[in-house]
Design an enzyme around this catalytic site. Sequence first.
Site, PDB file in Angstrom:
ATOM      1  N   LEU A  37      -8.742   3.360  -0.038  1.00  0.00           N
ATOM      2  CA  LEU A  37      -7.786   3.882   1.207  1.00  0.00           C
ATOM      3  C   LEU A  37      -8.564   4.134   2.471  1.00  0.00           C
ATOM      4  O   LEU A  37      -9.768   4.655   2.537  1.00  0.00           O
ATOM      5  CB  LEU A  37      -7.245   5.175   0.739  1.00  0.00           C
ATOM      6  CG  LEU A  37      -6.244   5.103  -0.782  1.00  0.00           C
ATOM      7  CD1 LEU A  37      -5.700   6.350  -1.169  1.00  0.00           C
ATOM      8  CD2 LEU A  37      -5.270   3.812  -0.604  1.00  0.00           C
ATOM      9  N   HIS A  38      -7.918   3.882   3.627  1.00  0.00           N
ATOM     10  CA  HIS A  38      -8.335   4.352   4.796  1.00  0.00           C
ATOM     11  C   HIS A  38      -7.158   4.777   5.721  1.00  0.00           C
ATOM     12  O   HIS A  38      -5.982   5.230   5.150  1.00  0.00           O
ATOM     13  CB  HIS A  38      -8.878   2.861   5.523  1.00  0.00           C
ATOM     14  CG  HIS A  38      -8.062   1.910   5.404  1.00  0.00           C
ATOM     15  ND1 HIS A  38      -6.760   1.836   6.071  1.00  0.00           N
ATOM     16  CD2 HIS A  38      -8.124   0.528   4.699  1.00  0.00           C
ATOM     17  CE1 HIS A  38      -6.064   0.659   5.770  1.00  0.00           C
ATOM     18  NE2 HIS A  38      -6.982   0.000   5.185  1.00  0.00           N
ATOM     19  N   GLY A  40      -5.199   3.698   7.627  1.00  0.00           N
ATOM     20  CA  GLY A  40      -4.125   2.729   7.673  1.00  0.00           C
ATOM     21  C   GLY A  40      -3.188   3.244   6.582  1.00  0.00           C
ATOM     22  O   GLY A  40      -1.817   3.644   6.710  1.00  0.00           O
ATOM     23  N   HIS A  41      -3.626   3.466   5.304  1.00  0.00           N
ATOM     24  CA  HIS A  41      -2.983   3.983   4.433  1.00  0.00           C
ATOM     25  C   HIS A  41      -2.536   5.306   4.542  1.00  0.00           C
ATOM     26  O   HIS A  41      -1.548   5.678   4.332  1.00  0.00           O
ATOM     27  CB  HIS A  41      -3.715   3.923   2.931  1.00  0.00           C
ATOM     28  CG  HIS A  41      -4.390   2.490   2.613  1.00  0.00           C
ATOM     29  ND1 HIS A  41      -5.613   2.197   2.734  1.00  0.00           N
ATOM     30  CD2 HIS A  41      -3.657   1.222   2.266  1.00  0.00           C
ATOM     31  CE1 HIS A  41      -5.880   0.973   2.235  1.00  0.00           C
ATOM     32  NE2 HIS A  41      -4.527   0.401   1.906  1.00  0.00           N
ATOM     33  N   GLN A  65      -1.869 -11.974  -6.955  1.00  0.00           N
ATOM     34  CA  GLN A  65      -1.746 -12.234  -5.291  1.00  0.00           C
ATOM     35  C   GLN A  65      -3.049 -12.739  -4.542  1.00  0.00           C
ATOM     36  O   GLN A  65      -3.067 -13.003  -3.382  1.00  0.00           O
ATOM     37  CB  GLN A  65      -1.045 -11.066  -4.405  1.00  0.00           C
ATOM     38  CG  GLN A  65      -1.905  -9.816  -4.245  1.00  0.00           C
ATOM     39  CD  GLN A  65      -1.197  -8.642  -3.717  1.00  0.00           C
ATOM     40  OE1 GLN A  65      -0.425  -8.112  -4.179  1.00  0.00           O
ATOM     41  NE2 GLN A  65      -1.903  -8.165  -2.258  1.00  0.00           N
ATOM     42  N   LYS A 153       0.292  -4.013   9.896  1.00  0.00           N
ATOM     43  CA  LYS A 153      -0.723  -4.820   9.615  1.00  0.00           C
ATOM     44  C   LYS A 153      -0.660  -6.190   9.008  1.00  0.00           C
ATOM     45  O   LYS A 153      -1.227  -7.155   9.299  1.00  0.00           O
ATOM     46  CB  LYS A 153      -1.812  -3.881   8.943  1.00  0.00           C
ATOM     47  CG  LYS A 153      -3.006  -4.744   8.473  1.00  0.00           C
ATOM     48  CD  LYS A 153      -4.070  -4.927   9.479  1.00  0.00           C
ATOM     49  CE  LYS A 153      -5.226  -6.022   8.936  1.00  0.00           C
ATOM     50  NZ  LYS A 153      -5.492  -6.066   7.540  1.00  0.00           N
ATOM     51  N   GLN A 157       4.096  -9.791   5.187  1.00  0.00           N
ATOM     52  CA  GLN A 157       4.480  -9.007   4.063  1.00  0.00           C
ATOM     53  C   GLN A 157       5.426  -8.162   4.150  1.00  0.00           C
ATOM     54  O   GLN A 157       6.508  -8.115   3.346  1.00  0.00           O
ATOM     55  CB  GLN A 157       3.331  -8.324   3.599  1.00  0.00           C
ATOM     56  CG  GLN A 157       3.453  -7.382   2.593  1.00  0.00           C
ATOM     57  CD  GLN A 157       2.031  -6.773   1.936  1.00  0.00           C
ATOM     58  OE1 GLN A 157       1.525  -7.675   1.251  1.00  0.00           O
ATOM     59  NE2 GLN A 157       1.792  -5.563   2.105  1.00  0.00           N
ATOM     60  N   SER A 190      -9.181  -2.691   4.139  1.00  0.00           N
ATOM     61  CA  SER A 190     -10.125  -2.289   3.118  1.00  0.00           C
ATOM     62  C   SER A 190     -11.237  -3.419   3.145  1.00  0.00           C
ATOM     63  O   SER A 190     -12.464  -3.188   2.638  1.00  0.00           O
ATOM     64  CB  SER A 190      -9.744  -2.321   1.591  1.00  0.00           C
ATOM     65  OG  SER A 190      -8.277  -1.618   1.698  1.00  0.00           O
TER      66      SER A 190
END
Length: 284
Positions: A37-38, A40-41, A65, A153, A157, A190
């Site tokens: 996690l970063h 963004g998450h 995926q 981002k 998706q 990530s």
Amino acid sequence: MDKNPVLIENINEMKRVSKNLKQNGKTVGFVPTMGFLHEGHVSLIKCSKKENDITVVSIFVNPKQFAPHEDLDRYPRDLERDLEICKENGVDYVFYPSHEEMYPENFQTYVVVEELTQGLCGAFREGHFKGVTTVVTKLFNIVQPDNAYFGKKDYQQFKVIERMVKDLNMDVNVVGCPLIREEDGLALSSRNKYLTKEERESALSLNKALFLAKELFENGETDIKVLKEKMTDLILCHPKVREIQYIEIVDPETLKPKEIAEKEDIIALAVFVGNTRLIDNIQL
Ligand code: AMP
């Protein structure tokens, strides 16, 4: 002191917890991730915390995926650090199933969104979106969230999931959250962990090219050929760039390529810096 999130590895247990929460009138916000996690998450977690009584984060590096030649085995993982970040941000539950738990022997059912998955990353990552829509459907069935948070981002998706939820009448509100960047403009990912110092420098070419195109557009340039050319030139000046996989300017809803750029269109790109495939996008 922050409370530790409850770690759940079992599907039936997660279902039982969610059902209980709903029966008690709690709203459930859900943030699906592949971990490592970063910020963004964290931005998605913060959104969920604001809008729901309970926040569930899933951490699952979804093998379906990744194409066979992709980075499934070396994808960065650090559960302990992820749990600490979840704790600091007030996550209530972390759903962390094994591959076997999610895909037992004889698994054979998939969800496919047909058109939106054809272009952009879909044209280069065979089976990627089929894997994403299948796992997100499973996760929605397991977690039963009221609201689910996705980052722009991964713009394609986000649109694919939105479409899937509409088409299949899923009882989930899909929320798209802004793309978060480092101070110098690099989109958080990530996969940035793979980059050497020199590669990270070259990785800045993605956001620099996007911001250049946006500036040119705002100064009146709408010819896609010109915009793409300028972006390509800028990116290829960076020594660690191995290949531009695509640069596209697309309609924000249909994701179809445009000839003349208009306000709100999305410029999206995928570039290999060294061996690392990075994506980024910007809205005009
Ligand atoms: P991942 O763990 O890469 O599968 O990402 C999980 C979720 O976090 C997805 O909805 C991503 O779009 C979102 N996300 C990843 N990076 C960012 C970022 N830099 N800004 C906003 N959302 C992001």
